[in-house]
Design a protein around this motif. Structure first.
Motif, mmCIF file in Angstrom:
data_model
loop_
_atom_site.group_PDB
_atom_site.id
_atom_site.type_symbol
_atom_site.label_atom_id
_atom_site.label_comp_id
_atom_site.label_asym_id
_atom_site.label_seq_id
_atom_site.Cartn_x
_atom_site.Cartn_y
_atom_site.Cartn_z
ATOM 1 N N ILE A 1 37.713 29.796 30.269
ATOM 2 C CA ILE A 1 39.122 30.155 30.409
ATOM 3 C C ILE A 1 39.296 31.670 30.283
ATOM 4 N N LEU A 2 38.552 32.269 29.353
ATOM 5 C CA LEU A 2 38.639 33.727 29.181
ATOM 6 C C LEU A 2 38.102 34.461 30.407
ATOM 7 N N ILE A 3 37.034 33.935 31.004
ATOM 8 C CA ILE A 3 36.481 34.575 32.212
ATOM 9 C C ILE A 3 37.489 34.506 33.354
ATOM 10 N N LYS A 4 38.198 33.384 33.498
ATOM 11 C CA LYS A 4 39.223 33.269 34.536
ATOM 12 C C LYS A 4 40.347 34.285 34.306
ATOM 13 N N THR A 5 40.708 34.475 33.027
ATOM 14 C CA THR A 5 41.754 35.461 32.706
ATOM 15 C C THR A 5 41.294 36.872 33.069
ATOM 16 N N VAL A 6 40.013 37.156 32.779
ATOM 17 C CA VAL A 6 39.464 38.485 33.094
ATOM 18 C C VAL A 6 39.385 38.671 34.609
ATOM 19 N N THR B 1 41.350 40.347 19.369
ATOM 20 C CA THR B 1 41.014 41.091 20.586
ATOM 21 C C THR B 1 39.908 40.379 21.348
ATOM 22 N N VAL B 2 39.993 40.417 22.669
ATOM 23 C CA VAL B 2 38.957 39.848 23.534
ATOM 24 C C VAL B 2 37.963 40.956 23.864
ATOM 25 N N ILE B 3 36.686 40.704 23.589
ATOM 26 C CA ILE B 3 35.626 41.662 23.908
ATOM 27 C C ILE B 3 34.913 41.178 25.168
ATOM 28 N N ASP C 1 28.766 38.599 28.304
ATOM 29 C CA ASP C 1 29.360 37.784 27.240
ATOM 30 C C ASP C 1 30.844 38.101 27.140
ATOM 31 N N ILE C 2 31.590 37.139 26.612
ATOM 32 C CA ILE C 2 33.012 37.332 26.360
ATOM 33 C C ILE C 2 33.383 36.513 25.137
ATOM 34 N N PHE C 3 34.142 37.108 24.205
ATOM 35 C CA PHE C 3 34.485 36.404 22.955
ATOM 36 C C PHE C 3 35.688 37.100 22.312
ATOM 37 N N LYS D 1 45.355 27.062 24.173
ATOM 38 C CA LYS D 1 45.024 25.795 23.529
ATOM 39 C C LYS D 1 44.781 24.753 24.606
ATOM 40 N N PRO D 2 43.536 24.319 24.756
ATOM 41 C CA PRO D 2 42.318 24.871 24.113
ATOM 42 C C PRO D 2 41.893 26.160 24.797
ATOM 43 N N GLU D 3 40.883 26.806 24.201
ATOM 44 C CA GLU D 3 40.384 28.049 24.782
ATOM 45 C C GLU D 3 38.865 28.083 24.648
ATOM 46 N N ASN D 4 38.197 28.515 25.730
ATOM 47 C CA ASN D 4 36.745 28.661 25.718
ATOM 48 C C ASN D 4 36.380 29.857 26.591
ATOM 49 N N LYS D 5 35.090 30.117 26.726
ATOM 50 C CA LYS D 5 34.638 31.279 27.491
ATOM 51 C C LYS D 5 35.045 31.182 28.964
#
Length: 301
Positions: free
Chosen positions: A160-165, A196-198, A183-185, A154-158
């Motif tokens: 932030i997800l890319i950094k996690t990956v 789930t994160v794809i 892509d990541i979603f 919170k919040p979350e966007n692409k």
């Protein structure tokens, strides 16, 4: 001593008296003159007449009984004849109905056979379409991986997800550059915390390398968790796998259950397909559908 005898009487025969007034009878006396002879013919006539009248009455009674019996039998015979005629008529109707039913049965049988043939063709066509769709889905998902148990930020966007990956790549010793991510979603789920994160990568090679290094990491070290990634929330293990279609996910679930129940040591996916292996050194068994598991189970019996 002198014995005195009583004087003997002279036995003189008595004179036979002649009867002069005897009446002589003729050798054939007239019976009609006696009173008994006059009454016998009348009694016999009466007896004969009474017997004749009794026989006539009996005969008349028998005739009446026979006539009534004949009439009764005639009525019964007429009823039987009428019933037989009705049965014959019903039998003719039943026979006509049976012939009609038999004709319709043959027609329905032909129609059912045609429908079964068409149904078989339709099933084959549907199966062909399903295989084509499955092949297309497999091609579309060939560069995708699923990452589960990443908590929602919170919040979350692409970004932030890319950094996690990228952090996951650093932990498993795979460099995942943002240029290699198409892509990541997150998938939609009733419970957002379980979504789930794809991750869709640019090449299949990169996808396979990520999965391979993730498995190697878990073999050599404790399982990768959210704590290793410094993510908020309680510690949870991280899972990375191929992104399978809904059909192949079900087959993979059934295959894993089959492996546990039947002593298969290995069950995995590769390029969107499910494989089983009994022991090390055995060849892999491709599981394309549920029927493959059924056949494999029957071979084990």
């Amino acid at each position: 001593m002198p014995i005195n005898h009583s004087p003997t009487r002279e036995l003189t025969p008595k004179p036979i008296q002649k009867v002069s007034n005897l009446q002589h009878c003729s050798s054939e006396p007239s019976l009609s003159d006696s009173p008994t002879s006059n009454m016998a013919p009348a009694s016999r006539i009466k007896r004969k007449r009474s017997e004749s009248e009794g026989i006539d009455a009996f005969m008349n009674e028998m005739r009446t009984l026979f006539k009534e019996l004949k009439n009764s039998q005639s009525e019964k015979i007429d009823k039987l004849v009428t019933a037989v005629e009705e049965i014959k008529s019903q039998n003719l109707e039943i026979r006509a109905s049976m012939e009609f039913i038999s004709l319709k049965y043959d027609e329905f049988k032909l129609q059912i056979e045609k429908l079964e043939h068409d149904h078989t063709k339709t099933l084959e066509y549907v199966q062909t379409l399903e295989e084509k769709i499955e092949s297309q889905e497999r091609a579309q998902r060939s560069t995708c991986v699923e990452i589960r148990n990443i908590p929602v930020g919170k919040p979350e966007n692409k970004e932030i997800l890319i950094k996690t990956v990228a952090e996951i790549g650093r932990q498993i010793n795979v460099q995942i550059d943002s240029k290699e991510i198409k892509d990541i979603f997150r998938t939609k789920n009733k419970d957002p915390r379980k979504s789930t994160v794809i991750l869709d990568l640019t090449t299949v090679l990169t996808k396979e390398k990520v999965i391979q290094m993730f498995k190697k990491y878990n073999k050599e070290r404790p399982r990768l968790s959210t704590e290793d990634l410094k993510l908020p929330g309680p510690c949870q293990p991280i899972f990375i796998s191929e992104n399978l279609s809904a059909r192949m996910k079900r087959i993979f679930f059934l295959a894993r259950d089959f492996a546990k129940m039947n002593g298969f040591k290995f069950c995995w996916t590769s390029s969107g397909k499910v494989f089983l292996r009994k022991t090390e050194g055995d060849g892999p068994v491709l599981i394309r559908c549920e029927n493959d598991l059924t056949r494999l189970r029957s071979n084990l019996v």
